[in-house]
Design a protein around this motif. Structure first.
Motif, PDB file in Angstrom:
ATOM      1  N   ILE A 128      61.347   9.805  98.396  1.00 14.01           N
ATOM      2  CA  ILE A 128      61.314   9.415  99.803  1.00 14.01           C
ATOM      3  C   ILE A 128      61.410   7.897  99.881  1.00 14.01           C
ATOM      4  O   ILE A 128      61.161   7.197  98.898  1.00 14.01           O
ATOM      5  N   THR A 129      61.796   7.397 101.057  1.00 16.66           N
ATOM      6  CA  THR A 129      61.775   5.952 101.283  1.00 16.66           C
ATOM      7  C   THR A 129      60.500   5.585 102.035  1.00 16.66           C
ATOM      8  O   THR A 129      59.988   6.355 102.839  1.00 16.66           O
ATOM      9  N   THR A 130      59.990   4.378 101.759  1.00 23.38           N
ATOM     10  CA  THR A 130      58.769   3.910 102.411  1.00 23.38           C
ATOM     11  C   THR A 130      59.041   2.620 103.160  1.00 23.38           C
ATOM     12  O   THR A 130      59.861   1.812 102.725  1.00 23.38           O
ATOM     13  N   PRO A 131      58.335   2.433 104.317  1.00 16.12           N
ATOM     14  CA  PRO A 131      57.284   3.290 104.854  1.00 16.12           C
ATOM     15  C   PRO A 131      57.825   4.660 105.232  1.00 16.12           C
ATOM     16  O   PRO A 131      58.995   4.790 105.577  1.00 16.12           O
ATOM     17  N   SER A 132      56.940   5.651 105.183  1.00 13.79           N
ATOM     18  CA  SER A 132      57.388   7.029 105.380  1.00 13.79           C
ATOM     19  C   SER A 132      56.428   7.789 106.271  1.00 13.79           C
ATOM     20  O   SER A 132      55.208   7.562 106.245  1.00 13.79           O
ATOM     21  N   TYR A 133      56.986   8.698 107.041  1.00 13.55           N
ATOM     22  CA  TYR A 133      56.173   9.679 107.744  1.00 13.55           C
ATOM     23  C   TYR A 133      55.335  10.407 106.697  1.00 13.55           C
ATOM     24  O   TYR A 133      55.870  11.011 105.755  1.00 13.55           O
ATOM     25  N   ALA A 134      54.011  10.350 106.834  1.00 17.58           N
ATOM     26  CA  ALA A 134      53.110  10.807 105.780  1.00 17.58           C
ATOM     27  C   ALA A 134      53.314  12.258 105.353  1.00 17.58           C
ATOM     28  O   ALA A 134      53.157  12.575 104.160  1.00 17.58           O
ATOM     29  N   PRO A 135      53.643  13.210 106.260  1.00 19.53           N
ATOM     30  CA  PRO A 135      53.839  14.594 105.817  1.00 19.53           C
ATOM     31  C   PRO A 135      54.950  14.778 104.786  1.00 19.53           C
ATOM     32  O   PRO A 135      54.984  15.807 104.110  1.00 19.53           O
ATOM     33  N   PHE A 136      55.866  13.804 104.649  1.00 20.46           N
ATOM     34  CA  PHE A 136      56.865  13.906 103.580  1.00 20.46           C
ATOM     35  C   PHE A 136      56.163  13.913 102.223  1.00 20.46           C
ATOM     36  O   PHE A 136      56.488  14.715 101.350  1.00 20.46           O
ATOM     37  N   LYS A 137      55.224  13.005 102.051  1.00 20.95           N
ATOM     38  CA  LYS A 137      54.481  12.973 100.781  1.00 20.95           C
ATOM     39  C   LYS A 137      53.526  14.161 100.675  1.00 20.95           C
ATOM     40  O   LYS A 137      53.381  14.763  99.601  1.00 20.95           O
ATOM     41  N   LYS A 138      52.912  14.513 101.792  1.00 25.76           N
ATOM     42  CA  LYS A 138      51.955  15.615 101.755  1.00 25.76           C
ATOM     43  C   LYS A 138      52.628  16.932 101.394  1.00 25.76           C
ATOM     44  O   LYS A 138      51.999  17.812 100.789  1.00 25.76           O
ATOM     45  N   ALA A 139      53.916  17.085 101.756  1.00 26.73           N
ATOM     46  CA  ALA A 139      54.641  18.298 101.377  1.00 26.73           C
ATOM     47  C   ALA A 139      54.742  18.409  99.867  1.00 26.73           C
ATOM     48  O   ALA A 139      54.638  19.503  99.292  1.00 26.73           O
ATOM     49  N   GLY A 140      54.953  17.272  99.200  1.00 30.44           N
ATOM     50  CA  GLY A 140      54.955  17.275  97.738  1.00 30.44           C
ATOM     51  C   GLY A 140      53.573  17.533  97.178  1.00 30.44           C
ATOM     52  O   GLY A 140      53.399  18.324  96.248  1.00 30.44           O
ATOM     53  N   ASP A 141      52.563  16.860  97.742  1.00 32.12           N
ATOM     54  CA  ASP A 141      51.192  17.046  97.271  1.00 32.12           C
ATOM     55  C   ASP A 141      50.764  18.510  97.402  1.00 32.12           C
ATOM     56  O   ASP A 141      50.080  19.045  96.531  1.00 32.12           O
ATOM     57  N   TYR A 142      51.179  19.145  98.484  1.00 28.95           N
ATOM     58  CA  TYR A 142      50.791  20.531  98.753  1.00 28.95           C
ATOM     59  C   TYR A 142      51.245  21.457  97.625  1.00 28.95           C
ATOM     60  O   TYR A 142      50.545  22.415  97.264  1.00 28.95           O
TER      61      TYR A 142
END
Length: 404
Positions: A128-142
């Motif tokens: 992903i590119t940053t700054p980023s809408y946080a759910p993009f990272k959370k989708a990976g964390d999930y």
């Protein structure tokens, strides 16, 4: 004026995330946590829904559906729904959608969580590119997928993708990147990616056998003179691009729980339908249909009001906080403002959102909420009546003046 965007609507006792849920969401605190300002006195300019009434055409459609008196199990069987979608995307973006590729989800965030698990496996990574809408990272964390980031670069006051860095990371076999999540237009910076930028990104991803999810939820909220280009429209032969859209941001329907995903790849689409086949709310269907069929005049009036709010914000910053760095975004109703010249003088510059909540009775999100590359920035939601915007900015200026 047919639509009154100056109306201030009381959101108390509506189970509103914006009104009632800010303490646990922003600060991970209980709802009864004591703050210096009474809860009803806070100016809320944080989460990305609007403080404007949902278009009356949509509310009328919902009322008419309620008059049918039965809200039973419901799916999409009405061909006119698809015809309305086809007309919207073709007229506004010259994009001929294929409704055979369409699946639904309760929202783009649930869609990201679902698709990430279908497109990646253990040991594979997401870019992903940053700054980023946080759910993009959370989708990976999930899904326990590591998320790799590439910082956007600020050049001549405009954010852009670092294609050299993206190319290097996509080609690095040790990183094993299998998915790129794109925000088009971009949240939080408000960039509308050009055709050339999208071609460059798409070619890099496809050459490296990387899936792309393109979140295009903000595509309708453009400044005058800007044009949105759907990524999929540039690569019609590829089936490795999934487009996520929804009426939620455009028509203030975030609680309507209806989004549209265009999945060209037949195997992925079949897997999605098998795993996530679901009934739909009858009210969600009629609301989304009414939005795309009847609410273009409302959207045009909204865009004019947002443009005026952004002009007011820009002038206010120039007059009151001249060291702030801000450019009117090309899309969205979200202002990404560099306040680092002022924030670094605060007692705790690391938590601007908490500072403004405690010192100004103003709720915003700061760079900490956007994964990375956001230090010194705040995100301000200006989709509110002008009087609310004026009061929020007044409080911001007064709080900063006390310390800087």
């Amino acid at each position: 004026m047919k639509y009154n965007f100056d109306e201030i609507i009381d959101r108390r006792n509506t189970n509103s995330l914006s009104y009632d849920g800010w303490k646990p969401y922003l600060f991970n605190l209980p709802r009864d946590e004591a703050f210096p300002y009474p809860d009803h006195d806070y100016v809320r300019m944080w989460v990305a829904d609007m403080d404007f009434a949902t278009p009356p055409e949509i509310l009328d459609a919902i009322r008419a559906r309620l008059d049918d008196r039965i809200l039973g199990y419901t799916c999409l069987y009405d061909q006119s729904y698809y015809t309305v979608l086809e007309s919207w995307f073709l007229k506004r973006y010259n994009w001929q959608i294929d409704v055979e590729e369409l699946v639904t989800a309760p929202g783009v965030v649930p869609a990201l969580n679902r698709l990430t698990g279908l497109l990646t496996g253990p040991g594979e990574r997401i870019l992903i590119t940053t700054p980023s809408y946080a759910p993009f990272k959370k989708a990976g964390d999930y899904h326990e997928r590591e998320v790799v980031t590439s910082d956007l670069l600020l050049r001549s006051g405009q954010f852009g993708m670092d294609f050299e860095d993206i190319a290097e990371k996509l080609a690095d076999k040790r990183l094993n990147i299998r998915l790129f999540i794109l925000c088009n237009p971009h949240n939080p910076t408000g960039r509308v990616w050009t055709r050339e930028e999208l071609l460059s990104l798409g070619e890099l991803c496809l050459q490296n056998d990387v899936w792309i999810i393109s979140d295009e939820i903000h595509c309708d909220l453009l400044r005058r003179g800007r044009t949105h280009t759907p990524l999929s429209a540039l690569f019609p032969a590829s089936d490795r691009i999934i487009t996520c859209t929804a009426p939620s941001k455009t028509f203030n329907l975030a609680g309507n729980m209806m989004s549209h995903l265009f999945i060209k790849n037949e195997a992925v689409r079949a897997a999605y339908k098998k795993q996530f086949h679901e009934m739909l709310s009858p009210l969600s269907i009629v609301a989304a249909r009414a939005a795309y069929a009847s609410c273009e005049p409302w959207l045009e009036a909204l865009v004019t009001y947002l443009d005026d709010n952004f002009s007011y914000l820009q002038q206010w910053l120039q007059n009151t906080l001249p060291l702030a760095r801000f450019a009117v975004p090309e899309a969205t109703y979200l202002a990404w403002i560099d306040l680092s010249a002022y924030l670094r003088l605060l007692p705790d510059p690391r938590n601007p959102a908490l500072f403004f909540a405690r010192e100004a009775g103003l709720l915003i999100e700061d760079g900490n909420f956007f994964v990375g590359n956001g230090t010194g920035y705040i995100r301000l939601n200006i989709a509110c009546p002008r009087a609310v915007l004026e009061e929020g900015l007044r409080r911001m200026g007064a709080a900063l003046e006390r310390y800087t």
